[in-house]
Scaffold this motif. Structure first.
Motif, PDB file in Angstrom:
ATOM      1  N   ASN A  48       0.872  -1.109   0.163  1.00  0.00           N
ATOM      2  CA  ASN A  48      -0.119  -0.063  -0.060  1.00  0.00           C
ATOM      3  C   ASN A  48       1.042   1.204   0.045  1.00  0.00           C
ATOM      4  O   ASN A  48       0.438   2.222  -0.664  1.00  0.00           O
ATOM      5  N   PHE A  75       2.656   1.863  -3.516  1.00  0.00           N
ATOM      6  CA  PHE A  75       1.557   2.306  -4.715  1.00  0.00           C
ATOM      7  C   PHE A  75       1.144   3.626  -4.276  1.00  0.00           C
ATOM      8  O   PHE A  75       0.623   4.368  -5.029  1.00  0.00           O
ATOM      9  N   SER A  76       1.064   4.113  -3.101  1.00  0.00           N
ATOM     10  CA  SER A  76       0.428   5.168  -2.714  1.00  0.00           C
ATOM     11  C   SER A  76       1.243   6.433  -2.610  1.00  0.00           C
ATOM     12  O   SER A  76       1.126   7.699  -2.760  1.00  0.00           O
TER      13      SER A  76
END
Length: 68
Positions: A61, A64-65
């Motif tokens: 997470n 990708f963020s």
């Protein structure tokens, strides 16, 4: 065993303090099992998960963020 047993049902039967398997306790309307209920509610895994963020894969997470 001819059929599969659902794992969540088996887990509930053996670990939940409200499930009565013993014949002696089956007839009681209200069980006096505060200690057993506390042990169930304050299980080590539950204590650990309360402090963790609700993410399945935090590393992925974050990858990708993040902005490049």
């Amino acid at each position: 065993m001819g059929r599969w047993v659902r794992p969540e049902l088996t887990r509930n039967v053996f670990l939940n303090p409200d499930v009565r398997i013993d014949k002696a306790k089956r007839g009681m309307g209200v069980l006096e099992n505060k200690e057993e209920g506390e042990k169930y509610a304050e299980h080590g895994l539950r204590k650990f998960l309360r402090t963790r963020p609700p993410e399945i894969m935090p590393t992925i997470n974050q990858f990708f963020s993040q902005d490049e």
